[in-house]
Design an enzyme around this catalytic site. Structure first.
Site, PDB file in Angstrom:
ATOM      1  N   HIS A  73      88.837  45.949  35.716  1.00 49.05           N
ATOM      2  CA  HIS A  73      88.847  45.449  37.307  1.00 49.05           C
ATOM      3  C   HIS A  73      89.995  44.295  37.272  1.00 49.05           C
ATOM      4  O   HIS A  73      89.984  44.012  38.431  1.00 49.05           O
ATOM      5  CB  HIS A  73      87.494  45.355  37.809  1.00 49.05           C
ATOM      6  CG  HIS A  73      86.728  46.740  37.902  1.00 49.05           C
ATOM      7  ND1 HIS A  73      86.527  47.081  39.107  1.00 49.05           N
ATOM      8  CD2 HIS A  73      85.976  47.213  37.169  1.00 49.05           C
ATOM      9  CE1 HIS A  73      85.862  48.253  39.177  1.00 49.05           C
ATOM     10  NE2 HIS A  73      85.404  48.314  37.736  1.00 49.05           N
TER      11      HIS A  73
ATOM     12  N   ASP B 189      94.768  38.588  40.473  1.00 46.84           N
ATOM     13  CA  ASP B 189      93.441  39.202  41.153  1.00 46.84           C
ATOM     14  C   ASP B 189      93.609  40.571  40.364  1.00 46.84           C
ATOM     15  O   ASP B 189      94.887  41.193  40.818  1.00 46.84           O
ATOM     16  CB  ASP B 189      93.265  39.373  42.783  1.00 46.84           C
ATOM     17  CG  ASP B 189      91.795  39.379  42.899  1.00 46.84           C
ATOM     18  OD1 ASP B 189      90.881  39.838  42.233  1.00 46.84           O
ATOM     19  OD2 ASP B 189      91.544  38.685  43.960  1.00 46.84           O
TER      20      ASP B 189
HETATM   21  C1  GDG Z   1      86.588  42.160  40.993  1.00 44.11           C
HETATM   22  C2  GDG Z   1      87.971  41.817  40.695  1.00 44.11           C
HETATM   23  C3  GDG Z   1      88.862  43.977  41.805  1.00 44.11           C
HETATM   24  C4  GDG Z   1      82.704  38.631  49.602  1.00 44.11           C
HETATM   25  N1  GDG Z   1      81.973  37.851  50.163  1.00 44.11           N
HETATM   26  C5  GDG Z   1      81.094  38.579  50.591  1.00 44.11           C
HETATM   27  C6  GDG Z   1      81.153  39.979  50.479  1.00 44.11           C
HETATM   28  N2  GDG Z   1      82.175  40.079  49.811  1.00 44.11           N
HETATM   29  C7  GDG Z   1      82.702  41.233  49.039  1.00 44.11           C
HETATM   30  C8  GDG Z   1      84.109  41.523  49.598  1.00 44.11           C
HETATM   31  C9  GDG Z   1      84.568  42.517  48.696  1.00 44.11           C
HETATM   32  C10 GDG Z   1      83.914  42.013  47.403  1.00 44.11           C
HETATM   33  O1  GDG Z   1      82.824  41.333  47.788  1.00 44.11           O
HETATM   34  C11 GDG Z   1      85.076  41.307  46.707  1.00 44.11           C
HETATM   35  O2  GDG Z   1      85.644  42.147  45.916  1.00 44.11           O
HETATM   36  P1  GDG Z   1      87.105  41.815  45.559  1.00 44.11           P
HETATM   37  O3  GDG Z   1      88.132  42.523  45.014  1.00 44.11           O
HETATM   38  O4  GDG Z   1      87.878  40.804  46.494  1.00 44.11           O
HETATM   39  O5  GDG Z   1      86.855  40.544  44.131  1.00 44.11           O
HETATM   40  P2  GDG Z   1      85.958  40.480  43.076  1.00 44.11           P
HETATM   41  O6  GDG Z   1      84.514  40.237  43.314  1.00 44.11           O
HETATM   42  O7  GDG Z   1      86.720  39.184  42.301  1.00 44.11           O
HETATM   43  O8  GDG Z   1      85.969  41.623  42.102  1.00 44.11           O
HETATM   44  C12 GDG Z   1      88.862  42.268  41.663  1.00 44.11           C
HETATM   45  C13 GDG Z   1      87.284  44.315  42.109  1.00 44.11           C
HETATM   46  O9  GDG Z   1      86.629  43.725  40.959  1.00 44.11           O
HETATM   47  C14 GDG Z   1      87.077  45.591  42.304  1.00 44.11           C
HETATM   48  O10 GDG Z   1      87.679  46.373  41.357  1.00 44.11           O
HETATM   49  O11 GDG Z   1      89.227  44.139  43.341  1.00 44.11           O
HETATM   50  O12 GDG Z   1      90.211  41.961  41.521  1.00 44.11           O
HETATM   51  O13 GDG Z   1      88.322  40.530  40.512  1.00 44.11           O
HETATM   52  O14 GDG Z   1      84.199  44.023  48.920  1.00 44.11           O
HETATM   53  O15 GDG Z   1      83.819  41.957  51.016  1.00 44.11           O
HETATM   54  N3  GDG Z   1      80.370  40.831  50.866  1.00 44.11           N
HETATM   55  C15 GDG Z   1      79.303  40.325  51.457  1.00 44.11           C
HETATM   56  N4  GDG Z   1      79.021  39.137  51.908  1.00 44.11           N
HETATM   57  C16 GDG Z   1      79.943  38.046  51.358  1.00 44.11           C
HETATM   58  O16 GDG Z   1      79.808  36.903  51.730  1.00 44.11           O
HETATM   59  N5  GDG Z   1      78.292  41.290  52.006  1.00 44.11           N
END
Ligand code: GDG
Length: 463
Positions: free
Chosen positions: A155, A363
């Protein structure tokens, strides 16, 4: 169709859902509606790491969890996974804290996962392993005699050979990756860097379209970008506008333009530079003073890792400094919260925001970029400011693309987004929305499972 067995570090058991952040959870949960087994860490610390999983059926899913001992949690999770692999794969070698005992614990915990999984397996299961915590799992399963097809999806980004070499067991980890039948990456750049490592460490050249063959074993490697359930998130955002949270936010913003950032509180997300850029926006473009509010939701994460504690202190300080310098008695320019909010509230907040700020230093993908676009009102869409170092930037080229290492560039992008006319906003949004409807959580899972199934009936090639 064969059953899919997912293995990831954390498992979205019913008690773990709700307002918790986590990209993998969000992407996979909606897709396997037809049943799957999902194994991972319960999130609990026990006297000893156990090899017998606790099974919790929930709807069509069977969740299987194991607990970790305090020592394994510290060495495997806090140590090797999050103080070595995470910084390294996010191009931050200066933050590496390597310790041989942590690496041994990393291997041990992976063997434990394998032992917990074996009794739950059927011969036709397709095993799908997720992320950097579990690189050795495929090899550990093979050592226990597992013959099933096993795939691995990373990821986070991958790094070029010159940087991967910083890791003492670099070659060993690379060989472990090559024991899988399929290895998937988020972006072509990550695949490219992986190929650079294959060449640099193993002297193996990969020809796109063919599997690589390591020690006689073919490995299909490909970029298969993750996505979201775009239309469902769009509906959720529209509906959320009627909810209490959206009303409260709307009332409190008092007609000002809203800019939003939603990130786990993580140094890879580039938050200090984004805060700095916002401060400079108010200095360099004073026409926005009193007229803009920036809401940063930065849910705390990995609080046991020292670097995350340091980051939180830095952001607390920066937020205080920016507000202290720019606030008026009736205007707080930066709202910074480290509590998570519900997914539905987030969807509504995105829709209310004129600008979405996604500026990570690195990322794998960044699902927030996709969620922000999915949530927009097609008649009055906001503008996405996106780091060129997020995997999402390979597809989402109609965002305002910035280099997150240059706060002034972020400042200028904020300004450009805030003043962008409606027709340009619409044109960019329409193209972006179309793209995130093409690459979704469902297409991602379908593509990976297709690649994993391919070899089980004679072997197809994927690119
Ligand atoms: C890894 C990789 C890759 C965030 N704050 C809250 C919340 N979130 C949700 C977001 C989004 C998810 O969490 C975060 O996803 P990301 O993709 O931005 O980042 P990582 O957690 O670092 O994930 C990344 C991912 O895996 C998938 O493959 O994209 O690059 O690092 O959905 O909306 N959700 C809630 N409250 C929050 O305060 N409910």
């Amino acid at each position: 169709m064969a059953r899919v067995v997912i293995v990831s570090n954390r498992v979205p058991v019913p008690s773990f859902r709700g307002a918790r952040a986590g990209g993998l959870t969000v992407a996979l949960h909606d897709v396997f509606k037809n049943g799957a087994l999902w194994l991972g860490w319960s999130g609990e610390i026990a006297a000893e790491t156990n090899t017998k999983a606790k099974i919790e059926p929930s709807g069509k899913f069977d969740f299987a969890t194991i607990d970790l001992s305090e020592d394994d949690y510290k060495r495997f999770y806090v140590g090797f996974a999050n103080s070595v692999l995470w910084p390294l794969l996010h191009f931050q070698p200066g933050l590496l804290e390597f310790d041989r005992e942590d690496f041994e614990a990393y291997l041990d915990v992976n063997r434990t996962y394998a032992k917990a999984l074996v009794p739950l397996l059927k011969p036709t299961d397709l095993i799908w392993v997720h992320d950097y915590h579990l690189i050795p799992l495929g090899m550990a399963l093979r050592a226990l005699g597992v013959k099933n097809r096993i795939g691995f999806f990373l990821h986070v980004p991958f790094v070029p050979a010159s940087l991967f070499a910083v890791l003492p067991p670099a070659e060993a980890l690379l060989r472990m990756l090559c024991t899988y039948d399929v290895v998937g990456f988020q972006a072509h750049q990550h695949l490219h860097d992986f190929e650079d490592c294959l060449l640099g460490f193993l002297n193996v050249a990969h020809q796109r379209g063919s599997p690589i063959v390591i020690d006689g074993h073919p490995v299909h490697v490909a970029a298969m970008p993750i996505g979201i359930d775009t239309r469902a998130f769009a509906r959720q955002a529209k509906k959320a506008m009627q909810g209490r949270a959206a009303h409260r936010l709307d009332e409190s913003v008092q007609g000002r333009a809203l800019m939003i950032g939603v990130d786990r509180l993580d140094y890879s997300k580039g938050l200090p530079n984004r805060f700095e850029a916002f401060g400079r926006l108010l200095d360099r473009f004073p026409e926005h003073r009193l007229k803009v509010t920036y809401l940063q939701v930065a849910a705390r994460s990995r609080e046991d890792v020292t670097e995350y504690q340091r980051l939180k202190r830095e952001l607390d300080r920066l937020a205080g400094e920016i507000n202290g310098r720019h606030a008026e008695f009736d205007w707080v320019p930066l709202r910074y919260m480290t509590r998570a909010v519900t997914r539905s509230s987030l969807a509504g907040f995105h829709r209310q925001a004129r600008v979405g700020l996604v500026t990570p230093l690195r990322d794998g993908m960044n699902l927030v970029a996709k969620e922000y676009i999915a949530a927009q009102d097609p008649e009055d869409p906001g503008v996405l400011v996106l780091s060129r170092f997020a995997g999402a930037a390979e597809e989402m080229t109609e965002a305002i693309i910035i280099n997150p290492h240059d706060p002034d560039e972020i400042t200028e992008a904020m300004h450009q987004a805030l003043i962008m006319p409606l027709d340009e906003r619409k044109a960019r949004y329409e193209k972006l929305f179309e793209k995130i409807c093409q690459t979704t959580a469902a297409t991602y899972c379908r593509d990976f499972i297709a690649a994993l199934s391919a070899g089980s009936n004679g072997g197809n090639q994927i690119t």
